[in-house]
Design a protein around this motif. Structure first.
Motif, PDB file in Angstrom:
ATOM      1  N   ASN A 264       0.806  -1.225   0.000  1.00  0.00           N
ATOM      2  CA  ASN A 264       0.000   0.000   0.000  1.00  0.00           C
ATOM      3  C   ASN A 264       0.837   1.272   0.000  1.00  0.00           C
ATOM      4  OD1 ASN A 264      -2.287  -1.638   0.136  1.00  0.00           O
ATOM      5  ND2 ASN A 264      -2.310  -1.617   2.384  1.00  0.00           N
ATOM      6  N   ARG A 265       2.148   1.120   0.276  1.00  0.00           N
ATOM      7  CA  ARG A 265       3.053   2.275   0.349  1.00  0.00           C
ATOM      8  C   ARG A 265       2.534   3.311   1.346  1.00  0.00           C
ATOM      9  NH1 ARG A 265       7.732   0.683  -1.302  1.00  0.00           N
ATOM     10  NH2 ARG A 265       8.395   2.833  -1.632  1.00  0.00           N
ATOM     11  N   GLN A 266       1.960   2.848   2.424  1.00  0.00           N
ATOM     12  CA  GLN A 266       1.500   3.722   3.489  1.00  0.00           C
ATOM     13  C   GLN A 266       1.481   2.948   4.800  1.00  0.00           C
ATOM     14  OE1 GLN A 266      -2.355   4.962   2.040  1.00  0.00           O
ATOM     15  NE2 GLN A 266      -3.402   3.181   2.894  1.00  0.00           N
ATOM     16  N   VAL A 267       1.572   3.687   5.898  1.00  0.00           N
ATOM     17  CA  VAL A 267       1.617   3.060   7.204  1.00  0.00           C
ATOM     18  C   VAL A 267       0.603   3.733   8.121  1.00  0.00           C
ATOM     19  CG1 VAL A 267       3.460   4.581   8.041  1.00  0.00           C
ATOM     20  CG2 VAL A 267       3.145   2.352   9.093  1.00  0.00           C
ATOM     21  N   THR A 268      -0.060   2.951   8.948  1.00  0.00           N
ATOM     22  CA  THR A 268      -1.033   3.486   9.904  1.00  0.00           C
ATOM     23  C   THR A 268      -0.525   3.229  11.319  1.00  0.00           C
ATOM     24  OG1 THR A 268      -2.839   2.969   8.381  1.00  0.00           O
ATOM     25  CG2 THR A 268      -3.423   3.420  10.678  1.00  0.00           C
ATOM     26  N   PRO A 269      -0.166   4.268  12.069  1.00  0.00           N
ATOM     27  CA  PRO A 269       0.333   4.085  13.436  1.00  0.00           C
ATOM     28  C   PRO A 269      -0.711   3.417  14.311  1.00  0.00           C
ATOM     29  CG  PRO A 269       0.773   6.309  12.654  1.00  0.00           C
ATOM     30  CD  PRO A 269      -0.144   5.689  11.665  1.00  0.00           C
ATOM     31  N   LEU A 270      -0.269   2.689  15.312  1.00  0.00           N
ATOM     32  CA  LEU A 270      -1.180   2.069  16.269  1.00  0.00           C
ATOM     33  C   LEU A 270      -2.001   3.152  16.966  1.00  0.00           C
ATOM     34  CD1 LEU A 270       1.190  -0.560  17.964  1.00  0.00           C
ATOM     35  CD2 LEU A 270      -0.470  -0.949  16.152  1.00  0.00           C
ATOM     36  N   GLY A 271      -3.317   2.915  17.081  1.00  0.00           N
ATOM     37  CA  GLY A 271      -4.181   3.878  17.743  1.00  0.00           C
ATOM     38  C   GLY A 271      -4.655   4.996  16.835  1.00  0.00           C
ATOM     39  N   SER A 272      -4.358   4.897  15.527  1.00  0.00           N
ATOM     40  CA  SER A 272      -4.767   5.938  14.583  1.00  0.00           C
ATOM     41  C   SER A 272      -5.536   5.307  13.427  1.00  0.00           C
ATOM     42  CB  SER A 272      -3.545   6.680  14.039  1.00  0.00           C
ATOM     43  OG  SER A 272      -3.896   7.559  12.988  1.00  0.00           O
ATOM     44  N   ASN A 273      -6.403   6.094  12.819  1.00  0.00           N
ATOM     45  CA  ASN A 273      -7.124   5.661  11.620  1.00  0.00           C
ATOM     46  C   ASN A 273      -6.601   6.351  10.370  1.00  0.00           C
ATOM     47  OD1 ASN A 273      -8.932   3.925  12.993  1.00  0.00           O
ATOM     48  ND2 ASN A 273     -10.149   5.692  13.651  1.00  0.00           N
ATOM     49  N   GLU A 274      -5.584   7.180  10.561  1.00  0.00           N
ATOM     50  CA  GLU A 274      -5.061   7.985   9.451  1.00  0.00           C
ATOM     51  C   GLU A 274      -3.796   7.346   8.895  1.00  0.00           C
ATOM     52  OE1 GLU A 274      -3.386  12.497   8.588  1.00  0.00           O
ATOM     53  OE2 GLU A 274      -4.476  12.073  10.439  1.00  0.00           O
ATOM     54  N   ALA A 275      -3.834   6.985   7.612  1.00  0.00           N
ATOM     55  CA  ALA A 275      -2.671   6.377   6.951  1.00  0.00           C
ATOM     56  C   ALA A 275      -1.695   7.453   6.500  1.00  0.00           C
ATOM     57  CB  ALA A 275      -3.117   5.539   5.757  1.00  0.00           C
ATOM     58  N   ILE A 276      -0.409   7.180   6.650  1.00  0.00           N
ATOM     59  CA  ILE A 276       0.647   8.117   6.256  1.00  0.00           C
ATOM     60  C   ILE A 276       1.326   7.593   4.997  1.00  0.00           C
ATOM     61  CG2 ILE A 276       2.819   9.183   6.967  1.00  0.00           C
ATOM     62  CD1 ILE A 276       1.895   8.726   9.891  1.00  0.00           C
ATOM     63  N   PRO A 277       1.314   8.357   3.904  1.00  0.00           N
ATOM     64  CA  PRO A 277       1.964   7.917   2.659  1.00  0.00           C
ATOM     65  C   PRO A 277       3.472   7.747   2.871  1.00  0.00           C
ATOM     66  CG  PRO A 277       0.554   9.822   2.279  1.00  0.00           C
ATOM     67  CD  PRO A 277       0.676   9.685   3.757  1.00  0.00           C
ATOM     68  N   LEU A 278       4.038   6.771   2.198  1.00  0.00           N
ATOM     69  CA  LEU A 278       5.460   6.497   2.352  1.00  0.00           C
ATOM     70  C   LEU A 278       6.213   6.697   1.041  1.00  0.00           C
ATOM     71  CD1 LEU A 278       5.446   3.203   4.483  1.00  0.00           C
ATOM     72  CD2 LEU A 278       5.949   5.519   5.278  1.00  0.00           C
ATOM     73  N   ASP A 279       7.396   7.299   1.148  1.00  0.00           N
ATOM     74  CA  ASP A 279       8.318   7.410   0.021  1.00  0.00           C
ATOM     75  C   ASP A 279       9.688   6.971   0.532  1.00  0.00           C
ATOM     76  OD1 ASP A 279       9.831   8.043  -2.210  1.00  0.00           O
ATOM     77  OD2 ASP A 279       9.974  10.170  -1.669  1.00  0.00           O
ATOM     78  N   ILE A 280       9.943   5.674   0.468  1.00  0.00           N
ATOM     79  CA  ILE A 280      11.199   5.147   0.998  1.00  0.00           C
ATOM     80  C   ILE A 280      11.880   4.247  -0.025  1.00  0.00           C
ATOM     81  CG2 ILE A 280      10.439   5.196   3.414  1.00  0.00           C
ATOM     82  CD1 ILE A 280      10.118   2.096   3.119  1.00  0.00           C
ATOM     83  N   ARG A 281      13.195   4.094   0.157  1.00  0.00           N
ATOM     84  CA  ARG A 281      13.978   3.083  -0.552  1.00  0.00           C
ATOM     85  C   ARG A 281      14.212   1.962   0.467  1.00  0.00           C
ATOM     86  NH1 ARG A 281      18.807   2.763  -3.533  1.00  0.00           N
ATOM     87  NH2 ARG A 281      19.014   0.851  -4.634  1.00  0.00           N
ATOM     88  N   LEU A 282      13.784   0.747   0.150  1.00  0.00           N
ATOM     89  CA  LEU A 282      13.887  -0.361   1.095  1.00  0.00           C
ATOM     90  C   LEU A 282      15.079  -1.256   0.762  1.00  0.00           C
ATOM     91  CD1 LEU A 282      12.552  -1.882   3.492  1.00  0.00           C
ATOM     92  CD2 LEU A 282      11.385  -3.293   1.775  1.00  0.00           C
ATOM     93  N   ILE A 283      15.903  -1.497   1.783  1.00  0.00           N
ATOM     94  CA  ILE A 283      17.009  -2.445   1.671  1.00  0.00           C
ATOM     95  C   ILE A 283      16.867  -3.443   2.812  1.00  0.00           C
ATOM     96  CG2 ILE A 283      19.509  -2.768   1.634  1.00  0.00           C
ATOM     97  CD1 ILE A 283      19.793   0.153   0.807  1.00  0.00           C
ATOM     98  N   CYS A 284      16.958  -4.711   2.502  1.00  0.00           N
ATOM     99  CA  CYS A 284      16.882  -5.758   3.526  1.00  0.00           C
ATOM    100  C   CYS A 284      18.154  -6.599   3.474  1.00  0.00           C
ATOM    101  CB  CYS A 284      15.664  -6.649   3.303  1.00  0.00           C
ATOM    102  SG  CYS A 284      14.082  -5.781   3.383  1.00  0.00           S
TER     103      CYS A 284
END
Length: 450
Positions: A264-284
Protein backbone atom coordinates in the motif's frame (compact mmCIF):
# COMPACT_ATOMS: atom_id res chain seq x y z
CA UNK A 1 47.26 10.63 -20.98
CA UNK A 2 47.66 8.64 -17.74
CA UNK A 3 51.27 7.80 -18.60
CA UNK A 4 52.05 11.41 -19.51
CA UNK A 5 50.95 12.68 -16.08
CA UNK A 6 52.77 10.05 -14.03
CA UNK A 7 55.73 10.37 -11.65
CA UNK A 8 58.19 7.49 -11.49
CA UNK A 9 61.04 6.74 -9.08
CA UNK A 10 63.80 4.32 -10.20
CA UNK A 11 66.11 2.77 -7.58
CA UNK A 12 69.23 0.83 -8.60
CA UNK A 13 72.87 0.92 -7.45
CA UNK A 14 74.06 0.70 -11.05
CA UNK A 15 74.52 4.20 -12.49
CA UNK A 16 74.31 2.91 -16.07
CA UNK A 17 70.94 1.27 -15.39
CA UNK A 18 69.62 4.48 -13.85
CA UNK A 19 70.75 6.61 -16.78
CA UNK A 20 69.30 4.18 -19.34
CA UNK A 21 65.98 4.06 -17.52
CA UNK A 22 65.84 7.84 -17.22
CA UNK A 23 66.53 8.35 -20.94
CA UNK A 24 63.89 5.75 -21.83
CA UNK A 25 61.08 7.10 -19.62
CA UNK A 26 61.63 10.85 -19.79
CA UNK A 27 59.80 11.38 -23.14
CA UNK A 28 56.73 9.45 -21.92
CA UNK A 29 56.12 10.55 -18.33
CA UNK A 30 55.81 13.78 -16.37
CA UNK A 31 58.77 13.17 -14.04
CA UNK A 32 61.50 10.54 -13.61
CA UNK A 33 63.60 10.55 -10.45
CA UNK A 34 66.59 8.22 -10.12
CA UNK A 35 68.13 7.09 -6.83
CA UNK A 36 71.28 5.03 -6.30
CA UNK A 37 71.14 4.61 -2.50
CA UNK A 38 68.20 2.52 -1.24
CA UNK A 39 68.56 4.07 2.21
CA UNK A 40 67.12 7.26 0.71
CA UNK A 41 63.93 5.56 -0.48
CA UNK A 42 61.75 6.43 2.50
CA UNK A 43 62.77 10.08 2.53
CA UNK A 44 62.14 10.27 -1.23
CA UNK A 45 58.61 8.88 -1.04
CA UNK A 46 57.88 10.99 2.02
CA UNK A 47 58.53 14.17 0.00
CA UNK A 48 56.85 13.15 -3.28
CA UNK A 49 53.94 10.88 -4.14
CA UNK A 50 55.11 8.62 -6.96
CA UNK A 51 52.70 6.65 -9.12
CA UNK A 52 55.20 3.86 -9.70
CA UNK A 53 58.52 2.83 -8.14
CA UNK A 54 60.87 0.63 -10.17
CA UNK A 55 63.01 -1.20 -7.61
CA UNK A 56 66.07 -3.37 -8.14
CA UNK A 57 66.12 -6.55 -6.04
CA UNK A 58 69.85 -6.47 -5.20
CA UNK A 59 71.97 -3.67 -3.80
CA UNK A 60 74.96 -5.68 -2.65
CA UNK A 61 77.17 -6.82 -5.49
CA UNK A 62 78.69 -9.58 -3.37
CA UNK A 63 75.49 -11.18 -2.10
CA UNK A 64 72.72 -11.51 -4.69
CA UNK A 65 69.99 -12.83 -2.42
CA UNK A 66 67.22 -10.50 -3.52
CA UNK A 67 66.28 -10.01 0.12
CA UNK A 68 67.21 -6.34 -0.10
CA UNK A 69 64.51 -5.82 -2.70
CA UNK A 70 61.90 -7.70 -0.65
CA UNK A 71 62.86 -5.67 2.43
CA UNK A 72 62.50 -2.32 0.64
CA UNK A 73 59.28 -3.48 -1.04
CA UNK A 74 57.77 -4.06 2.41
CA UNK A 75 59.06 -0.72 3.70
CA UNK A 76 57.53 1.11 0.74
CA UNK A 77 54.20 -0.66 1.16
CA UNK A 78 54.11 0.25 4.85
CA UNK A 79 54.69 3.94 4.16
CA UNK A 80 52.91 4.28 0.80
CA UNK A 81 50.60 1.29 0.25
CA UNK A 82 48.90 3.00 -2.67
CA UNK A 83 52.17 3.24 -4.67
CA UNK A 84 52.76 0.47 -7.24
CA UNK A 85 56.18 -1.20 -7.13
CA UNK A 86 57.80 -2.95 -10.12
CA UNK A 87 60.73 -5.22 -9.24
CA UNK A 88 63.77 -5.50 -11.52
CA UNK A 89 65.45 -8.89 -11.46
CA UNK A 90 67.78 -11.15 -13.39
CA UNK A 91 66.52 -14.42 -14.84
CA UNK A 92 68.15 -16.46 -12.06
CA UNK A 93 66.11 -14.56 -9.47
CA UNK A 94 62.70 -15.38 -10.94
CA UNK A 95 61.60 -17.23 -7.79
CA UNK A 96 62.37 -14.16 -5.73
CA UNK A 97 60.38 -12.00 -8.12
CA UNK A 98 57.38 -14.31 -7.69
CA UNK A 99 57.80 -14.02 -3.93
CA UNK A 100 57.77 -10.25 -4.38
CA UNK A 101 54.47 -10.47 -6.26
CA UNK A 102 52.98 -12.42 -3.38
CA UNK A 103 54.10 -9.71 -0.98
CA UNK A 104 52.49 -6.92 -2.95
CA UNK A 105 54.62 -5.97 -5.95
CA UNK A 106 52.62 -4.91 -9.00
CA UNK A 107 54.87 -6.69 -11.55
CA UNK A 108 58.51 -7.49 -12.31
CA UNK A 109 60.91 -6.77 -15.18
CA UNK A 110 63.68 -9.02 -16.40
CA UNK A 111 67.21 -7.74 -16.97
CA UNK A 112 68.19 -7.05 -19.66
CA UNK A 113 64.82 -5.50 -20.46
CA UNK A 114 63.05 -4.62 -23.68
CA UNK A 115 62.10 -0.94 -23.87
CA UNK A 116 58.63 -1.57 -25.26
CA UNK A 117 57.95 -4.09 -22.47
CA UNK A 118 58.72 -1.48 -19.79
CA UNK A 119 56.38 1.09 -21.34
CA UNK A 120 53.67 -1.54 -21.77
CA UNK A 121 53.99 -2.72 -18.14
CA UNK A 122 53.88 0.81 -16.71
CA UNK A 123 50.90 1.77 -18.88
CA UNK A 124 48.97 -1.35 -17.84
CA UNK A 125 49.55 -0.67 -14.14
CA UNK A 126 48.58 2.99 -14.42
CA UNK A 127 45.40 2.17 -16.34
CA UNK A 128 44.47 -0.42 -13.73
CA UNK A 129 45.04 2.11 -10.94
CA UNK A 130 42.88 4.68 -12.73
CA UNK A 131 40.11 2.12 -13.25
CA UNK A 132 40.34 1.07 -9.60
CA UNK A 133 40.26 4.70 -8.44
CA UNK A 134 37.21 5.46 -10.60
CA UNK A 135 35.46 2.36 -9.36
CA UNK A 136 36.14 3.20 -5.73
CA UNK A 137 35.22 6.87 -6.13
CA UNK A 138 31.90 5.91 -7.66
CA UNK A 139 31.14 3.72 -4.67
CA UNK A 140 32.76 5.73 -1.90
CA UNK A 141 30.61 6.13 1.18
CA UNK A 142 30.57 9.23 3.32
CA UNK A 143 31.21 7.07 6.39
CA UNK A 144 33.00 3.90 5.24
CA UNK A 145 35.07 2.54 2.39
CA UNK A 146 34.64 -0.91 0.96
CA UNK A 147 38.02 -2.61 0.60
CA UNK A 148 38.85 -5.40 -1.83
CA UNK A 149 39.67 -5.97 -5.47
CA UNK A 150 39.06 -9.70 -5.81
CA UNK A 151 36.97 -10.94 -8.73
CA UNK A 152 34.02 -11.64 -6.42
CA UNK A 153 34.13 -8.13 -4.95
CA UNK A 154 34.37 -6.60 -8.42
CA UNK A 155 31.09 -8.33 -9.24
CA UNK A 156 29.60 -6.70 -6.13
CA UNK A 157 30.89 -3.27 -7.27
CA UNK A 158 29.28 -3.72 -10.68
CA UNK A 159 25.89 -4.38 -9.08
CA UNK A 160 26.33 -1.50 -6.64
CA UNK A 161 27.09 0.99 -9.43
CA UNK A 162 24.03 -0.12 -11.39
CA UNK A 163 21.56 -0.43 -8.50
CA UNK A 164 22.53 2.39 -6.12
CA UNK A 165 21.18 5.31 -8.22
CA UNK A 166 17.78 3.60 -8.59
CA UNK A 167 14.93 3.17 -6.10
CA UNK A 168 14.89 -0.61 -6.56
CA UNK A 169 14.42 -2.67 -3.39
CA UNK A 170 17.58 -4.64 -2.62
CA UNK A 171 18.13 -7.84 -0.65
CA UNK A 172 21.70 -8.21 0.63
CA UNK A 173 22.74 -11.81 1.34
CA UNK A 174 25.82 -13.10 3.09
CA UNK A 175 27.27 -14.84 6.11
CA UNK A 176 27.71 -13.07 9.44
CA UNK A 177 30.68 -10.70 9.43
CA UNK A 178 31.00 -10.32 5.65
CA UNK A 179 30.17 -6.60 5.65
CA UNK A 180 26.51 -6.47 4.64
CA UNK A 181 26.12 -3.23 6.60
CA UNK A 182 28.82 -1.56 4.46
CA UNK A 183 27.05 -2.59 1.27
CA UNK A 184 23.71 -1.19 2.44
CA UNK A 185 25.35 2.06 3.49
CA UNK A 186 27.09 2.33 0.12
CA UNK A 187 23.75 1.82 -1.64
CA UNK A 188 22.29 4.75 0.29
CA UNK A 189 25.33 7.02 0.02
CA UNK A 190 25.47 6.60 -3.76
CA UNK A 191 21.74 7.16 -4.31
CA UNK A 192 19.76 10.35 -4.91
CA UNK A 193 18.51 9.94 -1.31
CA UNK A 194 22.01 10.32 0.16
CA UNK A 195 21.11 13.58 1.92
CA UNK A 196 17.99 12.09 3.50
CA UNK A 197 17.58 9.75 6.47
CA UNK A 198 19.18 6.32 6.65
CA UNK A 199 17.28 4.27 9.25
CA UNK A 200 18.47 0.82 10.31
CA UNK A 201 16.26 -1.65 12.19
CA UNK A 202 17.29 -5.11 13.39
CA UNK A 203 13.85 -6.60 12.83
CA UNK A 204 15.03 -10.06 13.82
CA UNK A 205 15.53 -8.78 17.38
CA UNK A 206 12.04 -7.23 17.72
CA UNK A 207 9.53 -9.12 19.82
CA UNK A 208 6.00 -9.64 18.52
CA UNK A 209 4.72 -6.84 20.78
CA UNK A 210 7.40 -4.35 19.68
CA UNK A 211 7.34 -5.12 15.96
CA UNK A 212 4.38 -2.90 15.05
CA UNK A 213 5.07 -0.09 17.50
CA UNK A 214 8.73 0.20 16.43
CA UNK A 215 8.11 -0.01 12.69
CA UNK A 216 4.72 1.69 12.34
CA UNK A 217 4.67 4.07 15.33
CA UNK A 218 1.79 4.80 17.68
CA UNK A 219 -0.47 7.50 19.04
CA UNK A 220 -0.74 8.58 22.66
CA UNK A 221 -3.00 6.18 24.54
CA UNK A 222 -2.74 3.39 21.95
CA UNK A 223 -1.61 1.06 24.75
CA UNK A 224 -0.73 1.29 28.45
CA UNK A 225 2.76 2.81 28.13
CA UNK A 226 1.98 5.03 25.11
CA UNK A 227 2.29 8.38 26.92
CA UNK A 228 2.98 10.41 23.77
CA UNK A 229 2.89 10.13 19.98
CA UNK A 230 5.89 8.38 18.47
CA UNK A 231 6.97 8.03 14.85
CA UNK A 232 7.71 4.55 13.61
CA UNK A 233 10.86 3.69 11.67
CA UNK A 234 8.97 3.72 8.36
CA UNK A 235 7.82 7.29 8.91
CA UNK A 236 11.26 8.35 10.21
CA UNK A 237 12.81 7.07 6.97
CA UNK A 238 10.31 8.89 4.73
CA UNK A 239 12.19 10.41 1.81
CA UNK A 240 15.27 8.34 2.61
CA UNK A 241 16.33 4.70 3.02
CA UNK A 242 14.99 2.08 5.43
CA UNK A 243 17.32 -0.83 6.15
CA UNK A 244 15.68 -3.90 7.68
CA UNK A 245 18.44 -6.18 8.95
CA UNK A 246 17.98 -9.92 9.71
CA UNK A 247 14.75 -9.98 7.68
CA UNK A 248 14.96 -13.78 7.50
CA UNK A 249 14.26 -14.08 11.22
CA UNK A 250 10.77 -12.54 11.38
CA UNK A 251 7.65 -14.63 11.84
CA UNK A 252 4.98 -15.28 9.20
CA UNK A 253 2.52 -12.96 10.99
CA UNK A 254 5.12 -10.17 11.03
CA UNK A 255 5.81 -10.83 7.35
CA UNK A 256 2.10 -10.34 6.59
CA UNK A 257 2.04 -6.95 8.34
CA UNK A 258 5.19 -5.85 6.58
CA UNK A 259 3.82 -6.95 3.19
CA UNK A 260 0.65 -4.86 3.69
CA UNK A 261 2.71 -1.71 4.29
CA UNK A 262 4.94 -2.33 1.28
CA UNK A 263 2.00 -3.06 -1.04
CA UNK A 264 0.00 0.00 0.00
CA UNK A 265 3.05 2.27 0.35
CA UNK A 266 1.50 3.72 3.49
CA UNK A 267 1.62 3.06 7.20
CA UNK A 268 -1.03 3.49 9.90
CA UNK A 269 0.33 4.08 13.44
CA UNK A 270 -1.18 2.07 16.27
CA UNK A 271 -4.18 3.88 17.74
CA UNK A 272 -4.77 5.94 14.58
CA UNK A 273 -7.12 5.66 11.62
CA UNK A 274 -5.06 7.99 9.45
CA UNK A 275 -2.67 6.38 6.95
CA UNK A 276 0.65 8.12 6.26
CA UNK A 277 1.96 7.92 2.66
CA UNK A 278 5.46 6.50 2.35
CA UNK A 279 8.32 7.41 0.02
CA UNK A 280 11.20 5.15 1.00
CA UNK A 281 13.98 3.08 -0.55
CA UNK A 282 13.89 -0.36 1.09
CA UNK A 283 17.01 -2.44 1.67
CA UNK A 284 16.88 -5.76 3.53
CA UNK A 285 19.65 -8.10 4.64
CA UNK A 286 19.90 -11.60 6.01
CA UNK A 287 22.47 -14.30 6.71
CA UNK A 288 19.84 -16.98 6.09
CA UNK A 289 20.41 -19.55 3.39
CA UNK A 290 18.48 -18.43 0.27
CA UNK A 291 17.01 -21.94 0.14
CA UNK A 292 15.28 -21.27 3.46
CA UNK A 293 13.80 -18.04 2.10
CA UNK A 294 12.40 -20.05 -0.80
CA UNK A 295 10.56 -22.32 1.66
CA UNK A 296 7.04 -20.86 1.82
CA UNK A 297 6.43 -22.50 5.19
CA UNK A 298 9.07 -20.16 6.60
CA UNK A 299 8.95 -17.11 4.33
CA UNK A 300 6.19 -15.70 2.14
CA UNK A 301 7.03 -15.70 -1.55
CA UNK A 302 4.97 -12.57 -2.18
CA UNK A 303 7.11 -10.73 0.39
CA UNK A 304 10.33 -12.05 -1.15
CA UNK A 305 9.27 -10.61 -4.51
CA UNK A 306 8.57 -7.25 -2.85
CA UNK A 307 11.94 -6.92 -1.10
CA UNK A 308 14.11 -8.65 -3.69
CA UNK A 309 14.00 -6.62 -6.89
CA UNK A 310 17.77 -7.08 -6.96
CA UNK A 311 19.91 -9.25 -4.67
CA UNK A 312 23.55 -8.66 -3.84
CA UNK A 313 25.54 -11.57 -2.41
CA UNK A 314 28.49 -10.50 -0.25
CA UNK A 315 31.15 -13.25 -0.56
CA UNK A 316 32.76 -14.87 2.50
CA UNK A 317 36.31 -13.76 3.25
CA UNK A 318 37.74 -17.25 2.59
CA UNK A 319 36.75 -16.88 -1.08
CA UNK A 320 38.22 -13.39 -1.56
CA UNK A 321 41.88 -14.31 -2.16
CA UNK A 322 44.20 -11.29 -2.06
CA UNK A 323 41.58 -9.19 -0.26
CA UNK A 324 42.68 -10.85 2.99
CA UNK A 325 46.07 -9.13 2.86
CA UNK A 326 44.62 -5.82 1.67
CA UNK A 327 42.14 -5.82 4.55
CA UNK A 328 44.89 -6.88 6.96
CA UNK A 329 47.07 -3.91 6.00
CA UNK A 330 44.07 -1.64 6.43
CA UNK A 331 43.19 -2.90 9.92
CA UNK A 332 46.82 -3.02 11.07
CA UNK A 333 47.25 0.63 10.07
CA UNK A 334 44.04 1.62 11.88
CA UNK A 335 44.90 -0.17 15.13
CA UNK A 336 48.53 0.91 15.14
CA UNK A 337 47.28 4.51 15.09
CA UNK A 338 44.49 3.82 17.59
CA UNK A 339 46.88 2.34 20.16
CA UNK A 340 49.68 4.86 19.49
CA UNK A 341 52.13 2.33 18.08
CA UNK A 342 54.63 2.72 15.25
CA UNK A 343 53.82 1.17 11.85
CA UNK A 344 53.98 -2.63 11.74
CA UNK A 345 55.37 -5.03 9.18
CA UNK A 346 54.76 -8.78 9.05
CA UNK A 347 56.86 -11.79 8.15
CA UNK A 348 56.16 -14.69 5.79
CA UNK A 349 54.90 -16.90 8.63
CA UNK A 350 52.28 -14.32 9.58
CA UNK A 351 51.06 -14.09 5.98
CA UNK A 352 51.01 -17.86 5.56
CA UNK A 353 48.96 -18.38 8.73
CA UNK A 354 46.46 -15.71 7.68
CA UNK A 355 46.00 -17.28 4.26
CA UNK A 356 45.55 -20.80 5.64
CA UNK A 357 42.79 -19.82 8.08
CA UNK A 358 39.26 -20.19 6.71
CA UNK A 359 37.80 -17.25 8.73
CA UNK A 360 34.39 -18.61 9.71
CA UNK A 361 33.73 -15.19 11.28
CA UNK A 362 34.73 -13.44 8.02
CA UNK A 363 35.93 -9.80 8.00
CA UNK A 364 34.71 -9.21 11.55
CA UNK A 365 36.89 -12.07 12.81
CA UNK A 366 39.91 -10.79 10.86
CA UNK A 367 39.41 -7.33 12.35
CA UNK A 368 39.30 -8.58 15.95
CA UNK A 369 42.21 -11.00 15.46
CA UNK A 370 44.44 -8.21 14.13
CA UNK A 371 43.37 -5.76 16.84
CA UNK A 372 44.38 -8.32 19.46
CA UNK A 373 47.72 -8.90 17.71
CA UNK A 374 48.50 -5.17 17.66
CA UNK A 375 47.62 -4.82 21.36
CA UNK A 376 49.62 -7.85 22.53
CA UNK A 377 52.71 -7.53 20.30
CA UNK A 378 55.70 -5.75 21.83
CA UNK A 379 57.81 -5.28 18.70
CA UNK A 380 56.93 -3.93 15.26
CA UNK A 381 57.16 -7.18 13.31
CA UNK A 382 54.04 -9.34 13.37
CA UNK A 383 54.79 -13.07 13.37
CA UNK A 384 52.70 -16.23 13.07
CA UNK A 385 52.58 -16.65 16.85
CA UNK A 386 50.93 -13.22 17.18
CA UNK A 387 47.83 -14.56 15.42
CA UNK A 388 45.47 -16.26 17.84
CA UNK A 389 42.19 -17.39 16.32
CA UNK A 390 39.22 -17.55 18.65
CA UNK A 391 37.43 -20.85 19.24
CA UNK A 392 34.16 -18.89 19.46
CA UNK A 393 33.91 -18.81 15.65
CA UNK A 394 34.48 -22.55 15.32
CA UNK A 395 31.45 -24.82 15.44
CA UNK A 396 31.74 -27.54 18.05
CA UNK A 397 30.81 -30.97 16.68
CA UNK A 398 30.39 -34.19 18.61
CA UNK A 399 31.71 -37.08 16.53
CA UNK A 400 30.55 -40.65 17.01
CA UNK A 401 32.62 -42.94 19.21
CA UNK A 402 33.95 -44.77 16.15
CA UNK A 403 35.20 -41.56 14.52
CA UNK A 404 36.36 -39.86 17.73
CA UNK A 405 40.15 -39.64 18.16
CA UNK A 406 41.48 -41.19 21.37
CA UNK A 407 44.81 -39.38 21.10
CA UNK A 408 45.45 -37.61 24.42
CA UNK A 409 46.28 -34.28 22.77
CA UNK A 410 43.10 -34.45 20.69
CA UNK A 411 41.02 -35.30 23.76
CA UNK A 412 42.50 -32.39 25.69
CA UNK A 413 42.01 -29.99 22.77
CA UNK A 414 38.38 -31.04 22.30
CA UNK A 415 37.71 -30.70 26.03
CA UNK A 416 39.10 -27.15 25.99
CA UNK A 417 37.02 -26.25 22.93
CA UNK A 418 33.86 -27.64 24.50
CA UNK A 419 34.33 -25.77 27.78
CA UNK A 420 35.23 -22.51 26.02
CA UNK A 421 32.10 -22.80 23.92
CA UNK A 422 30.03 -23.49 27.04
CA UNK A 423 31.35 -20.36 28.77
CA UNK A 424 31.29 -18.22 25.60
CA UNK A 425 35.07 -17.78 25.56
CA UNK A 426 35.42 -16.77 29.24
CA UNK A 427 38.92 -18.01 30.16
CA UNK A 428 38.49 -17.75 33.96
CA UNK A 429 35.32 -19.83 34.06
CA UNK A 430 36.72 -22.33 31.55
CA UNK A 431 39.95 -22.79 33.54
CA UNK A 432 37.95 -23.32 36.75
CA UNK A 433 35.78 -26.02 35.17
CA UNK A 434 38.82 -27.74 33.63
CA UNK A 435 40.53 -27.70 37.04
CA UNK A 436 43.60 -25.76 35.89
CA UNK A 437 44.92 -22.22 36.34
CA UNK A 438 44.33 -19.41 33.83
CA UNK A 439 48.05 -19.48 32.98
CA UNK A 440 47.91 -23.21 32.30
CA UNK A 441 44.87 -22.74 30.05
CA UNK A 442 46.60 -19.94 28.14
CA UNK A 443 49.60 -22.24 27.58
CA UNK A 444 47.31 -24.91 26.16
CA UNK A 445 45.50 -22.38 23.96
CA UNK A 446 48.86 -21.39 22.52
CA UNK A 447 49.93 -25.04 22.17
CA UNK A 448 46.83 -25.96 20.15
CA UNK A 449 46.70 -22.57 18.34
CA UNK A 450 43.20 -21.90 19.66
Amino acid sequence: MVLKNSKILVIDDDADVLMAMRLLLKPFVKEVVIEKNPNNILSQIDKVSYDIIILDMNFNGLVNTGNEGIFWLNEIRKQKPETSVILMTAYAEIDLAIRGLKEGAADFLMKPWKNEKIIETITTILNHKKSKSTQKSQLKSSTVEIIGDSILMKDVYVKLRKVAPTDANVLVLGENGTGKDLITRALHDNSHRRDKAFIKVDVGALTASLFESELFGYKKGAFTDAREDRKGRFEAANGGTLFLDEIGNISLSQQAKLLTVLQNRQVTPLGSNEAIPLDIRLICATNSDPKLLADESKFRKDLIYRINTVDIVVPPLRDRGTDIMELSRHFISIYAEKYNKNPFSFDAGFISKLKKHDFPGNVRELQYVLERAIIMTDGHLLKAEDLVFSSIERPITTPSLESKSLNLDDLEKNAILTVLEKHKGNVSKSAKELGITRAALYRRLEKYEL
